[in-house]
Design an enzyme around this catalytic site. Structure first.
Site, PDB file in Angstrom:
ATOM      1  N   GLU A 501      71.608  46.277  37.317  1.00  0.00           N
ATOM      2  CA  GLU A 501      71.698  47.346  38.326  1.00  0.00           C
ATOM      3  C   GLU A 501      70.854  47.040  39.557  1.00  0.00           C
ATOM      4  OE1 GLU A 501      73.809  49.627  38.056  1.00  0.00           O
ATOM      5  OE2 GLU A 501      74.024  50.386  36.017  1.00  0.00           O
ATOM      6  N   GLY A 502      70.788  45.780  39.944  1.00  0.00           N
ATOM      7  CA  GLY A 502      69.956  45.360  41.069  1.00  0.00           C
ATOM      8  C   GLY A 502      68.634  44.839  40.549  1.00  0.00           C
TER       9      GLY A 502
END
Length: 814
Positions: A501-502
């Site tokens: 997620e990043g």
């Protein structure tokens, strides 16, 4: 007299600026002060005249717009246009996606603390609590980590069936679409509780409820898409995955080579307007078993079948994985865990254009859709995993140090161990506060893009700290893999939260401050939008926003100076008395952060975007302010319980120290040394004032951690420790509880001299029996000591295998 005149000149100006006095009042009022000082002549004619001329110049520029625009505004507009580069489409969509929330207050330099304490506290419904108390507990009882990780490298069929049967994949899908319709807090609590038993099970249940087809359908899908897919997703009839990452396109979605072309083709025997897709994705959780793939790709329309645009941009569609050309079934092996994670590829896969999520109207809107949906994964799921892991190790590491002995005393007595325990305890409390805090805006229907990025980055990093400290404390027991090692699953899965997620490096260096400053700053986004225009009104628009920005910056500067002169006591805030001291200090750091932000933007301009280490340090300041805010909110919502006080004090002191460290490193590395020294003098003229929590406060946290305290009960109430009769966690927890119950007896036994009864090398049970026979212990006490020692030794057991590692030789606890 001269010094008095200087004070009379400076102090009123600082106060007037700090309270944001309107210029129409400030200018004449300060002119009167200048005239009064001139009248007494204490500063001399030259200095007085210079000050008067400068103030007249300020008034002239302010009150005569034509001169101001020609002499100042036009030149500043030209400078900013050169300094700030044009934003790409994906960058602009990412910046504008989602909502801003509490983090925006830090950019103002004067947070409205009444707003913080007025936020609604999320709570569970009775239905949600019943699901946690029953279905979640039952799932935890069914889960055996060693079987999943070593024997099957997958969840067993009965767990897959139970997840589907009880709608674990439809936690957030509304009841009218066949789901459970639970709140984000319930989602968070369920994933957190599962994570304390099995990270594989938790992540498997988490993924369909985070960024993926279900959430995208709920927000953007057509009614037809919702009615077909959502009931099937809720019951597990369809297993979803979402494909975003490819070889050169992870964080840089603009580099995505996965593509689709609008064209006519045959689908189910009929000529259909559709999309011919080609992709090569990797790292996709649930891809090996997915029946429906949410796919992100660049969409092109070379024949202009949908409109005049050829390059439509990133889009998202649903691809049934049984279609010809779809490749799934291969697996990655992320850090030896049993996650269903793998690649997916597609070659000339044709789907109708109506398979775009939201239909043709959402063609090219995929990046905005994804950015607005990231809050669930970044703000709910990954923080829940981190909080669950932190809580579990808070309980187990504390218990381990209570029953593990060296030099005939529990290792919890050693100061080095206690220092590690204090950090584990403090950060676990922070994780719990941040988890609840960040759920709040999502539960209210917001998509807090920056706040969720802060939570994801800070919480996964704190979880990593807790795991590493726990590994250090456990020593050899933590590194011997086997069914009795409750540490290694946490150690293995922690980097996954850091990465997905990043990745945290991206979050810290590019997103939190880079996007946060543009979105949360009171003026910056408006200014960037204005300078991208080029028409007759541009100068007037820029002039209209520039004056409030200058006033805002000068107000922040004045407040920083006043806060410094008053040693922080000049900070006026409205907050509950129990937290007022902490709020004042956090306001001071917020004012410093806002000042540094404006100075960095003015001096470095657009190059600040490329100064990633400087942006990262500013992101660290925001992160620590966010952590401390969540702790104060959690404490306030709980009505200031006494057992929270030491944990709150530790947490806020730690955050202030870390924020100060970030400011120190920012200024030490700021390229303009004159400006850096000036900022240092304004913010910390007498040196850095914050320090890490001291040993006394550390010990207060540890004492609560090593006892059956209210704090330990609070932090462990959503942990699965005692659910399985054969769990090594249960044995350790029972040994911990017995060590407290039997503390007086164990203390007396430790001091008892039995050398005259039996040789020193005699086994433990024989020594106890001899003490009983010689009336040094009662029979009941002897039995208690032998049972405790048997339990303690089994709790500390490490696993043994045969030479092939296929057979576990460690005997089970009787």
């Amino acid at each position: 007299m001269a010094w008095f005149s200087v004070i009379v000149l400076i102090l009123p100006l600082l106060i007037l600026l700090a309270v944001s006095c309107p210029m129409i009042v400030l200018w004449p009022l300060y002119a009167v002060i200048i005239l009064a000082v001139d009248y007494y002549g204490a500063l001399g004619l030259l200095i007085s005249s210079t000050i008067s001329v400068l103030w007249i110049g300020v008034g002239t520029l302010y009150f005569i717009p034509t001169w101001r625009k020609r002499l100042v505004v036009s030149k500043l507009l030209a400078y900013i246009r050169i300094s700030f580069p044009h934003m790409s489409r994906t960058e602009k969509e990412a910046i504008e996606a989602g909502d801003i929330w509490w983090e925006a207050e830090f950019f103002k330099g004067k947070p409205n603390w009444e707003t913080l304490f007025s936020y609604q506290t999320p709570t569970l419904t009775s239905k949600e609590q019943a699901f946690i108390d029953n279905q979640v507990i039952q799932l935890c009882k069914m889960t055996h980590n060693w079987q999943i990780l070593n024997d099957l490298r997958d969840l067993p069929p009965e767990i897959w069936a139970y997840l589907k049967q009880e709608k674990f994949f439809g936690l957030l899908i509304p009841e009218n679409y066949g789901g459970l319709g639970f709140s984000p807090l319930a989602h968070s609590t369920i994933i957190m509780k599962l994570a304390t038993q099995s990270s594989t099970c938790a992540i498997t249940a988490m993924v369909p409820n985070s960024l993926g087809p279900a959430e995208l359908l709920l927000k953007y899908g057509t009614e037809e898409q919702k009615k077909y897919y959502l009931p099937r997703l809720a019951t597990g009839q369809e297993i979803p995955c979402f494909g975003l990452t490819s070889l050169d396109a992870g964080s840089d979605a603009g580099a995505m080579t996965d593509h689709g072309v609008i064209a006519y083709g045959e689908f189910n025997g009929e000529k259909t307007l559709g999309i011919k897709l080609n992709w090569d994705k990797r790292y996709i959780t649930l891809a090996p078993v997915a029946t429906v793939l949410g796919l992100a790709f660049n969409l092109y329309d070379p024949e202009k079948l949908l409109g005049e645009e050829i390059t439509l941009g990133i889009s998202v569609c649903l691809v049934p994985t049984h279609l010809p050309g779809v490749e799934i079934g291969h697996r990655h092996w992320p850090l030896l865990l049993a996650l269903m994670n793998g690649p997916t590829r597609g070659k000339d896969v044709f789907v109708p254009v109506d398979y775009l999520i939201g239909g043709k109207a959402m063609a090219g809107q995929g990046w905005r859709m994804l950015m607005e949906c990231l809050s669930e994964g970044r703000g709910i799921s990954l923080p829940a995993l981190s909080a669950g892991g932190g809580k579990l190790l808070y309980g187990l590491t504390g218990a381990y140090t209570k029953v593990r002995q060296q030099f005939n005393v529990p290792i919890a007595k050693f100061e080095g161990i206690r220092s590690a325990l204090a950090e584990i305890a403090g950060k676990t409390f922070m994780l719990q506060a941040m988890r609840i805090f960040t759920v709040g805006p999502v539960q209210e229907g917001l998509s807090p893009a920056i706040a969720s990025a802060i939570a994801k980055c800070q919480m996964t990093e704190m979880a990593r700290d807790i795991v590493n400290l726990s590994m250090d404390v456990h020593g050899g027991k933590a590194i011997q893999v086997g069914p009795n090692n409750y540490m290694f699953p946490s150690y293995l899965h922690t980097p996954i939260g850091i990465t997905v997620e990043g990745a945290n490096i991206l979050m810290r260096c590019l997103v939190i401050f880079g996007q946060g400053s543009v979105r949360c700053h009171p003026f910056l986004l408006k200014e960037l939008n204005i300078i991208s225009e080029d028409n007759e009104q541009t100068l007037d628009k820029f002039d209209a926003i520039l004056l409030p920005h200058i006033k805002f910056s000068l107000s922040n500067l004045a407040r920083n100076i006043l806060y410094t002169l008053s040693a922080g006591y000049g900070v006026c805030v409205k907050s509950p008395k129990a937290v007022n001291k902490h709020v004042r200090e956090l306001t001071r750091i917020s004012a410093a952060f806002a000042l540094l932000t404006d100075v960095a933007l003015l001096v470095l301009g657009g190059t600040l975007k490329r100064k990633e280490t400087l942006s990262g340090r500013l992101a660290d300041i925001i992160g620590q302010l966010y952590i401390a805010s969540s702790v104060l909110k959690y404490y306030t919502d709980a009505k200031f319980p006494e057992h929270h006080k030491a944990y709150v004090d530790w947490s806020v002191q730690y955050s202030l120290w870390k924020a100060q460290t970030a400011i120190q490193e920012f200024l030490r590395n700021f390229p303009n040394r004159i400006v850096a020294k000036a900022m240092k003098f304004i913010i910390f003229p007498l040196g850095y004032r914050y320090a890490r929590p001291n040993d006394h406060l550390d010990n207060q946290l540890v004492e609560a951690m090593l006892d059956q305290s209210a704090m330990r009960h609070e932090l462990l109430q959503d942990c699965c420790i005692n659910v399985s009769p054969h769990s090594p966690k249960r044995w350790l927890e029972q040994a911990f509880n017995d060590s407290i119950t039997l503390a007086p007896l164990l203390k007396r036994w430790a001091k008892m001299d039995t050398s005259h009864l039996l040789p020193e090398y005699t086994d433990y049970d024989s020594k106890v029996n001899a003490a009983v026979e010689n009336k040094l212990l009662t029979e009941e006490e002897g039995a208690q000591l032998k049972n405790y020692e048997k339990l303690r030794r089994h709790a500390l057991t490490v696993d043994e295998f045969d030479m092939t590692f296929k057979t576990v030789l460690t005997p089970p606890y009787p």
